[in-house]
Write a protein that holds these residues in place. Structure first.
Motif, mmCIF file in Angstrom:
data_model
loop_
_atom_site.group_PDB
_atom_site.id
_atom_site.type_symbol
_atom_site.label_atom_id
_atom_site.label_comp_id
_atom_site.label_asym_id
_atom_site.label_seq_id
_atom_site.Cartn_x
_atom_site.Cartn_y
_atom_site.Cartn_z
ATOM 1 N N ARG A 6 0.819 -1.205 0.000
ATOM 2 C CA ARG A 6 0.000 0.000 0.000
ATOM 3 C C ARG A 6 0.854 1.256 0.000
ATOM 4 O O ARG A 6 1.886 1.322 0.655
ATOM 5 N N LYS A 7 0.377 2.270 -0.728
ATOM 6 C CA LYS A 7 0.971 3.599 -0.642
ATOM 7 C C LYS A 7 0.115 4.402 0.329
ATOM 8 O O LYS A 7 -1.072 4.144 0.498
ATOM 9 N N GLY A 82 -2.285 7.918 -9.960
ATOM 10 C CA GLY A 82 -2.122 6.469 -9.930
ATOM 11 C C GLY A 82 -2.495 5.789 -8.630
ATOM 12 O O GLY A 82 -2.251 4.593 -8.470
ATOM 13 N N ALA A 83 -3.104 6.521 -7.679
ATOM 14 C CA ALA A 83 -3.545 5.871 -6.438
ATOM 15 C C ALA A 83 -4.622 4.844 -6.758
ATOM 16 O O ALA A 83 -5.422 5.033 -7.675
ATOM 17 N N THR A 84 -4.621 3.772 -6.010
ATOM 18 C CA THR A 84 -5.598 2.704 -6.234
ATOM 19 C C THR A 84 -6.447 2.506 -4.986
ATOM 20 O O THR A 84 -6.181 3.084 -3.930
ATOM 21 N N ASP A 85 -7.456 1.645 -5.092
ATOM 22 C CA ASP A 85 -8.312 1.371 -3.937
ATOM 23 C C ASP A 85 -7.599 0.529 -2.888
ATOM 24 O O ASP A 85 -8.134 0.266 -1.826
ATOM 25 N N ASN A 86 -6.369 0.141 -3.150
ATOM 26 C CA ASN A 86 -5.550 -0.574 -2.178
ATOM 27 C C ASN A 86 -4.761 0.377 -1.278
ATOM 28 O O ASN A 86 -4.254 -0.007 -0.246
ATOM 29 N N ASP A 87 -4.674 1.648 -1.680
ATOM 30 C CA ASP A 87 -3.862 2.620 -0.966
ATOM 31 C C ASP A 87 -4.630 3.256 0.193
ATOM 32 O O ASP A 87 -5.855 3.187 0.257
ATOM 33 N N PRO A 114 -6.802 -4.388 6.853
ATOM 34 C CA PRO A 114 -6.554 -4.091 5.448
ATOM 35 C C PRO A 114 -7.754 -3.578 4.655
ATOM 36 O O PRO A 114 -7.591 -3.096 3.558
ATOM 37 N N GLY A 115 -8.948 -3.603 5.196
ATOM 38 C CA GLY A 115 -10.105 -3.163 4.425
ATOM 39 C C GLY A 115 -10.359 -1.674 4.470
ATOM 40 O O GLY A 115 -11.055 -1.136 3.627
ATOM 41 N N ASP A 116 -9.825 -0.967 5.434
ATOM 42 C CA ASP A 116 -10.090 0.456 5.567
ATOM 43 C C ASP A 116 -9.146 1.261 4.695
ATOM 44 O O ASP A 116 -7.954 1.007 4.663
ATOM 45 N N ALA A 117 -9.704 2.253 3.988
ATOM 46 C CA ALA A 117 -8.902 2.971 3.008
ATOM 47 C C ALA A 117 -8.728 4.453 3.302
ATOM 48 O O ALA A 117 -7.819 5.062 2.804
ATOM 49 N N VAL A 118 -9.618 5.048 4.103
ATOM 50 C CA VAL A 118 -9.496 6.465 4.437
ATOM 51 C C VAL A 118 -9.430 6.596 5.950
ATOM 52 O O VAL A 118 -10.234 6.013 6.658
ATOM 53 N N VAL A 119 -8.454 7.348 6.432
ATOM 54 C CA VAL A 119 -8.302 7.566 7.871
ATOM 55 C C VAL A 119 -8.346 9.066 8.114
ATOM 56 O O VAL A 119 -7.635 9.819 7.461
ATOM 57 N N GLY A 120 -9.180 9.497 9.044
ATOM 58 C CA GLY A 120 -9.247 10.906 9.413
ATOM 59 C C GLY A 120 -8.432 11.143 10.668
ATOM 60 O O GLY A 120 -8.572 10.419 11.645
ATOM 61 N N VAL A 121 -7.570 12.125 10.637
ATOM 62 C CA VAL A 121 -6.736 12.451 11.787
ATOM 63 C C VAL A 121 -7.388 13.614 12.520
ATOM 64 O O VAL A 121 -7.782 14.598 11.911
#
Length: 160
Positions: A6-7, A82-87, A114-121
């Motif tokens: 993941r990126k 180039g971001a993907t849904d894995n990042d 591994p399923g979460d893709a967006v994290v809010g800080v």
């Protein structure tokens, strides 16, 4: 999906005090494991002026259409890069100053989830608990709000 591949990206929404944005960028740059790329969506009245960082791209919007519109713009920019849904995408306001280990903690947490893709800080006031944070799975649209009492995510993730 291999969490090792993941990126990690950050989207900062800039509106108001540009000094906050500069502090946020310095905090990100000085961290142990900064994001692979940081996108700033500038919605301020005056264009943002800051030192260019190699891993930072600023997008100037002519008008302020709100936080969610800025995040959508940032996601579009990341997709074009180039971001993907894995990042992983970390979203934050410009007044968040991540502690040095914040992104490392996020990376470790995301490897276990591994399923979460967006994290809010969120902002943590000095000597107080984190006020709240949430996650959005970009694959299925499900969101989770985690409170300060949750043991699922590291405490002390950011500070003003």
């Amino acid at each position: 999906m291999n969490p090792q591949n993941r990126k990690y990206f950050a989207i900062i929404v800039q509106y108001g005090n540009p000094d906050h944005t500069e502090k946020a960028l310095r905090s990100i740059k000085s961290g142990n494991t900064p994001p692979d790329k940081t996108i700033i969506i500038d919605q301020g009245k005056e264009p943002l002026s800051h030192p260019e960082y190699p891993q930072c791209k600023t997008i100037r919007r002519k008008e302020n259409l709100g936080y969610s519109a800025a995040i959508n713009t940032g996601l579009g920019v990341l997709a074009s890069l180039g971001a993907t849904d894995n990042d992983i995408v970390i979203i934050m306001n410009n007044d968040v100053e991540p502690l040095p280990d914040t992104f490392n903690q996020i990376r470790q947490w995301c490897q276990s989830n591994p399923g979460d893709a967006v994290v809010g800080v969120s902002i943590q006031e000095r000597n107080k608990n984190l006020s709240g944070y949430g996650l959005v799975n970009l694959l299925n649209g499900r969101s989770s709000l985690l409170s300060e009492t949750s043991k699922a995510f590291p405490q002390n993730a950011s500070t003003p």
